[in-house]
Design a protein around this motif. Structure first.
Motif, PDB file in Angstrom:
ATOM      1  N   UNK A 137      62.572  93.138   3.803  1.00  0.00           N
ATOM      2  CA  UNK A 137      61.478  94.102   3.749  1.00  0.00           C
ATOM      3  C   UNK A 137      60.446  93.673   2.712  1.00  0.00           C
ATOM      4  N   UNK A 138      59.244  94.203   2.861  1.00  0.00           N
ATOM      5  CA  UNK A 138      58.154  93.988   1.912  1.00  0.00           C
ATOM      6  C   UNK A 138      57.509  95.340   1.642  1.00  0.00           C
ATOM      7  N   UNK A 139      57.213  95.625   0.376  1.00  0.00           N
ATOM      8  CA  UNK A 139      56.592  96.890   0.003  1.00  0.00           C
ATOM      9  C   UNK A 139      55.307  96.633  -0.778  1.00  0.00           C
ATOM     10  N   UNK A 140      54.384  97.567  -0.662  1.00  0.00           N
ATOM     11  CA  UNK A 140      53.125  97.453  -1.384  1.00  0.00           C
ATOM     12  C   UNK A 140      52.516  98.835  -1.540  1.00  0.00           C
ATOM     13  N   UNK A 141      51.489  98.946  -2.375  1.00  0.00           N
ATOM     14  CA  UNK A 141      50.814 100.219  -2.623  1.00  0.00           C
ATOM     15  C   UNK A 141      49.310 100.027  -2.561  1.00  0.00           C
ATOM     16  N   UNK A 142      48.627 100.968  -1.917  1.00  0.00           N
ATOM     17  CA  UNK A 142      47.173 101.034  -1.926  1.00  0.00           C
ATOM     18  C   UNK A 142      46.760 102.332  -2.609  1.00  0.00           C
ATOM     19  N   UNK A 143      45.653 102.287  -3.310  1.00  0.00           N
ATOM     20  CA  UNK A 143      45.090 103.471  -3.959  1.00  0.00           C
ATOM     21  C   UNK A 143      43.711 103.716  -3.371  1.00  0.00           C
ATOM     22  N   UNK A 144      43.445 104.948  -2.962  1.00  0.00           N
ATOM     23  CA  UNK A 144      42.223 105.278  -2.235  1.00  0.00           C
ATOM     24  C   UNK A 144      41.630 106.560  -2.810  1.00  0.00           C
TER      25      UNK A 144
ATOM     26  N   UNK B 271      56.161 100.156   3.288  1.00  0.00           N
ATOM     27  CA  UNK B 271      57.239  99.186   3.426  1.00  0.00           C
ATOM     28  C   UNK B 271      57.350  98.779   4.889  1.00  0.00           C
ATOM     29  N   UNK B 272      57.420  97.466   5.145  1.00  0.00           N
ATOM     30  CA  UNK B 272      57.726  96.967   6.479  1.00  0.00           C
ATOM     31  C   UNK B 272      59.093  96.304   6.434  1.00  0.00           C
ATOM     32  N   UNK B 273      59.882  96.513   7.506  1.00  0.00           N
ATOM     33  CA  UNK B 273      61.265  96.034   7.562  1.00  0.00           C
ATOM     34  C   UNK B 273      61.479  95.324   8.888  1.00  0.00           C
ATOM     35  N   UNK B 274      62.093  94.150   8.841  1.00  0.00           N
ATOM     36  CA  UNK B 274      62.516  93.449  10.048  1.00  0.00           C
ATOM     37  C   UNK B 274      63.904  93.962  10.424  1.00  0.00           C
ATOM     38  N   UNK B 275      64.002  94.726  11.516  1.00  0.00           N
ATOM     39  CA  UNK B 275      65.285  95.274  11.948  1.00  0.00           C
ATOM     40  C   UNK B 275      65.925  94.405  13.037  1.00  0.00           C
ATOM     41  N   UNK B 276      65.322  93.256  13.330  1.00  0.00           N
ATOM     42  CA  UNK B 276      65.860  92.334  14.320  1.00  0.00           C
ATOM     43  C   UNK B 276      66.858  91.367  13.710  1.00  0.00           C
ATOM     44  N   UNK B 277      67.343  90.465  14.542  1.00  0.00           N
ATOM     45  CA  UNK B 277      68.323  89.475  14.119  1.00  0.00           C
ATOM     46  C   UNK B 277      67.749  88.059  14.134  1.00  0.00           C
ATOM     47  N   UNK B 278      66.425  87.959  14.054  1.00  0.00           N
ATOM     48  CA  UNK B 278      65.774  86.669  13.913  1.00  0.00           C
ATOM     49  C   UNK B 278      64.535  86.856  13.060  1.00  0.00           C
TER      50      UNK B 278
ATOM     51  N   UNK C 273      58.324  94.560  19.299  1.00  0.00           N
ATOM     52  CA  UNK C 273      58.792  93.715  18.200  1.00  0.00           C
ATOM     53  C   UNK C 273      59.781  94.535  17.374  1.00  0.00           C
ATOM     54  N   UNK C 274      60.667  93.883  16.591  1.00  0.00           N
ATOM     55  CA  UNK C 274      61.718  94.616  15.869  1.00  0.00           C
ATOM     56  C   UNK C 274      61.337  94.961  14.438  1.00  0.00           C
ATOM     57  N   UNK C 275      60.396  95.900  14.261  1.00  0.00           N
ATOM     58  CA  UNK C 275      59.960  96.279  12.925  1.00  0.00           C
ATOM     59  C   UNK C 275      60.058  97.792  12.739  1.00  0.00           C
ATOM     60  N   UNK C 276      60.258  98.182  11.502  1.00  0.00           N
ATOM     61  CA  UNK C 276      60.084  99.575  11.083  1.00  0.00           C
ATOM     62  C   UNK C 276      59.053  99.589   9.968  1.00  0.00           C
ATOM     63  N   UNK C 277      58.154 100.566  10.008  1.00  0.00           N
ATOM     64  CA  UNK C 277      57.117 100.694   8.992  1.00  0.00           C
ATOM     65  C   UNK C 277      57.183 102.091   8.397  1.00  0.00           C
ATOM     66  N   UNK C 278      57.233 102.159   7.066  1.00  0.00           N
ATOM     67  CA  UNK C 278      57.237 103.426   6.346  1.00  0.00           C
ATOM     68  C   UNK C 278      55.978 103.512   5.486  1.00  0.00           C
TER      69      UNK C 278
END
Length: 368
Positions: free
Chosen positions: A330-337, A162-169, A140-145
């Motif tokens: 892209x979508x970003x979020x934070x978790x605290x643990x 952060x998850x990013x759609x690096x595809x063209x759809x 699938x065309x994703x990048x995850x940071x």
């Protein structure tokens, strides 16, 4: 081979063992170890003063990915062949394998949990450490940071993602975390605290022949109906001799959970953005997973923030629970643990800072 920084306080070390790459991040209070060439799995989450690793470790060897030659291919993919326990990122599929999304065969719990990740040090100071882990999917065309952030002398750390759609759809996705905890933190008498008003939902099918809870129920946590029709408290951990295994999800009223052991006076807590992860999957494996891959050897509990109820990506799309990213979006979020007290019930954990306990003496809330 060892590669490390020589700082006190916040510090990190990269090391190689038997063909595997590991990254350890620590301060004075906690230590984290990530398996870089297999999903960047978190395989150590240690409370230093008690020298206690709260994660569950599967009874399977930590093999270098690619070294194991399966005698026959598994319909579930390679997840369990390389499953160390610990904590996995689940993306972009969740739950069972599927071949029904845009011609992409997606295995159990998606792609990123089996891929090698890179890391880059963004800030390296005694008081503050930030390290970014990164991966790009193949089917699938994703990048995850994922950026791990720790501070001097704190019991908590942060996951900025952060998850990013690096595809063209446009692309649908399921996204979640799969932290699994074990003994000695997990023991008969340990307790799971979740926000008041959360709802427990058991599957409408038979998950396991050793299930403890009746199928197809919606109950206000923590009281549930067992398979014999009796009421039980699902928040109270039972012994390994119980021999049950259940998987269900909670519709969360707030984004946090704690597993605590009053006898050890120690707990582990997670807080997250409820808008991103409105559900929490729960796997209660009280030595009831018979046959492959555990053969009754898993005494564990998984507390898993998710974007969707339990289901595969196609099932989530059909039910209207999947999320969508447009090209380049892209979508970003934070978790605290981090670590909590074990003697007092939690009333709230916040992502930005602070935990609220119920006072043992007078019932009033106590902010720590």
């Amino acid at each position: 081979m060892l590669i490390w920084n020589c700082a006190q306080g916040c510090r990190y070390m990269e090391y190689h063992r038997e063909g595997n790459r590991f990254l350890t991040i620590e301060n004075e209070k906690l230590r984290l170890t990530f398996w870089l060439n297999k999903g960047a799995d978190l395989i150590e989450l240690r409370h230093k003063s008690s020298d206690l690793d709260v994660l569950w470790h599967a009874p399977l060897p930590v093999r270098k990915p690619g070294d194991y030659i399966a005698p026959i291919s598994s319909g579930g993919g390679a997840f369990f062949d390389y499953y160390p326990g610990g904590w996995q990122e689940v993306f972009p599929n969740a739950h069972s394998p599927t071949n029904d999304y845009k011609k992409a065969p997606l295995g159990l719990h998606g792609e990123v949990c089996l891929l090698p990740w890179t890391f880059h040090v963004e800030e390296d100071r005694v008081e503050h450490l930030r390290i970014r882990l990164e991966v790009e999917t193949s089917r699938t065309p994703f990048r995850l940071k994922k950026t791990i952030e720790i501070f001097h002398d704190q019991l908590w750390f942060y996951l900025h993602e952060t998850i990013i759609n690096v595809g063209q759809e446009e692309m649908d996705y399921n996204w979640g975390h799969h932290p699994t905890f074990g003994a000695p933190l997990l023991a008969e008498g340990s307790i799971v605290d979740v926000p008041e008003g959360s709802t427990m939902v058991t599957p409408d099918y038979v998950y396991s022949a050793t299930a403890r809870y009746a199928q197809g129920q919606r109950k206000r946590w923590p009281i549930a109906t067992d398979v014999r029709g009796a009421e039980v408290n699902a928040a109270h951990v039972v012994s390994r001799e119980t021999g049950t295994s259940d998987s269900f999800h909670l519709e969360m009223s707030e984004g946090w959970v704690t597993l605590r052991n009053p006898n050890l006076n120690l707990g582990i807590g997670l807080a997250w953005d409820i808008e991103q992860f409105p559900y929490m999957w729960c796997w209660q494996g009280y030595c009831g997973n018979k046959g492959y891959p555990f053969y009754g050897r898993n005494y564990n509990i998984a507390l898993e923030p998710f974007t969707n109820p339990i289901g595969t990506l196609p099932e989530s799309i059909a039910a209207g629970h999947s999320r969508v990213l447009h090209p380049s979006e892209s979508v970003s979020t934070t978790l605290r643990v981090g670590f909590t007290r074990g003697d007092l019930p939690l009333r709230r954990i916040q992502v930005d800072n602070g935990e609220t306990y119920e006072s043992k003496k007078n019932g009033k809330e106590e902010r720590i």
